[in-house]
Design an enzyme around this catalytic site. Structure first.
Site, short mmCIF file in Angstrom:
data_model
loop_
_atom_site.label_atom_id
_atom_site.label_comp_id
_atom_site.label_asym_id
_atom_site.label_seq_id
_atom_site.Cartn_x
_atom_site.Cartn_y
_atom_site.Cartn_z
N CYS A 102 0.84 -1.20 0.00
CA CYS A 102 0.00 0.00 0.00
C CYS A 102 0.87 1.26 0.00
CB CYS A 102 -0.92 0.00 1.21
SG CYS A 102 -2.01 1.44 1.27
N HIS A 173 1.71 -7.78 -6.68
CA HIS A 173 1.05 -6.73 -7.48
C HIS A 173 2.11 -6.24 -8.45
CE1 HIS A 173 -1.64 -2.89 -7.55
NE2 HIS A 173 -1.14 -3.18 -8.74
N ASN A 213 -1.27 -10.20 -9.25
CA ASN A 213 -2.33 -9.22 -9.02
C ASN A 213 -1.98 -7.95 -9.79
OD1 ASN A 213 -2.88 -6.83 -6.48
ND2 ASN A 213 -4.56 -7.79 -7.60
#
Length: 333
Positions: A102, A173, A213
């Site tokens: 994040c 990700h 992802n």
């Protein structure tokens, strides 16, 4: 010799839904479970401090139908993360996932999320402590790097340090996180996708489980990843076009395609149970607004629910009204 995290069955990793702040709450996950009985589901990120000191009944809310479901933790203090991991496992979560991806300012200020990719030893210590503290798999979700980190060896060293601490499953990700100049939303769209790094990681470290992802928009893209890694994790596509989850679950695990209306009616017992507990309809049905995306009546479906769900006494009859509208428009189309 560090402990090794328990293995996750290969089938359980094939299809998953990403942890998404403000979206993947318990109501959302219960809906996704109706759509995709075999998908692995993830909570929104919860900071370890909040798990330890906050309102656990709210933060760790989970319906029994959600399993298998993972708790995603944020934090950077091994002791606190271990304590939160133990609490999460005791609460019944099937996996504890550490957020190393994040990029928000708030997360950076707290020294967790994507900035942890520059501190592999701290992440390794945290993961080792979490594995010791609980008896469920401990996993990591990360980016490829931060800002201008574009060195494969740096990324691989990050993974290797955490694998040496006992972690066996990584959700990648497949883009960098830019810590300055981009909002979290832009960080999900602007940095270029490089799936090849996730593929290379699986090729060079075949003993690790790698789930990819980022930017997976349709069934064709999702299926293509399974030729190279262990699983595909969908984010915004699963939320905005949730019927895609159902299509993938049926294609990859078997069963028969159900109609959108049939699936929503299968969600009715959950909705009514929540209403009886005093939950307002608006908090539940906000997660189903994309069910008829691109279909006749889709706009009217969203409109009926959006305009009526917040009103006092709103209940299942409103959902039936929205469904009836879509059925009429489909017949007229």
């Amino acid at each position: 010799m560090p402990s090794v995290s328990p293995a996750i069955a290969a089938d359980a990793l094939r299809l998953s839904v990403a942890p998404m702040m403000d979206w993947t709450d318990s109501h959302c996950r219960a809906f996704h479970r109706v759509l995709a009985p075999h998908a692995r589901l993830y909570t929104e990120m919860v900071h370890a401090n909040a798990v330890i000191h906050g309102d656990r009944a709210r933060l760790l809310a989970m319906d029994p139908s959600e399993h298998p479901v993972a708790l995603q933790l944020g934090g950077s203090e091994p002791g606190l993360l271990a304590q939160a991991a133990r609490i999460g496992a005791d609460a019944g979560f099937d996996e504890i996932n550490l957020n190393c991806g994040c990029p928000s300012d708030r997360v950076q200020a707290g020294r967790f999320g994507a900035c942890l990719m520059r501190e592999p030893q701290l992440v390794a210590e945290s993961v080792a402590a979490m594995i010791e503290a609980c008896n469920v798999p401990v996993t990591v979700k990360c980016r490829l790097g931060v800002d201008d980190d574009h060195e494969w060896n740096r990324f691989l060293a990050f993974i290797d340090a955490i694998a040496d601490a006992g972690c066996r499953m990584f959700v990648v990700h497949a883009r960098n996180a830019w810590l300055q100049g981009l909002s979290p939303k832009e960080n999900r769209e602007v940095p270029p996708l490089r799936y090849d790094w996730a593929y290379r990681l699986k090729a060079e470290r075949p003993e690790l489980q790698v789930v990819v992802n980022g930017g997976i928009a349709d069934a064709v893209e999702a299926r293509a990843h399974l030729d190279r890694v262990d699983g595909a994790m969908l984010g915004r596509a699963a939320y905005h076009t949730p019927y895609l989850l159902h299509e993938l679950d049926v294609a990859w695990f078997g069963g028969e395609l159900q109609s959108r209306g049939g699936l929503l009616r299968a969600y009715r017992p959950y909705i009514e149970a929540q209403l009886e507990r005093g939950v307002q309809l608006k908090h539940i049905v906000r997660h189903v607004l994309g069910l008829f995306s691109g279909q006749p009546g889709g706009r009217g479906f969203r409109q009926v629910l959006s305009e009526g769900a917040h009103k006092p006494g709103a209940g299942w009859s409103l959902v039936e009204r929205a469904l009836a509208l879509t059925e009429r428009e489909r017949e007229a189309a």
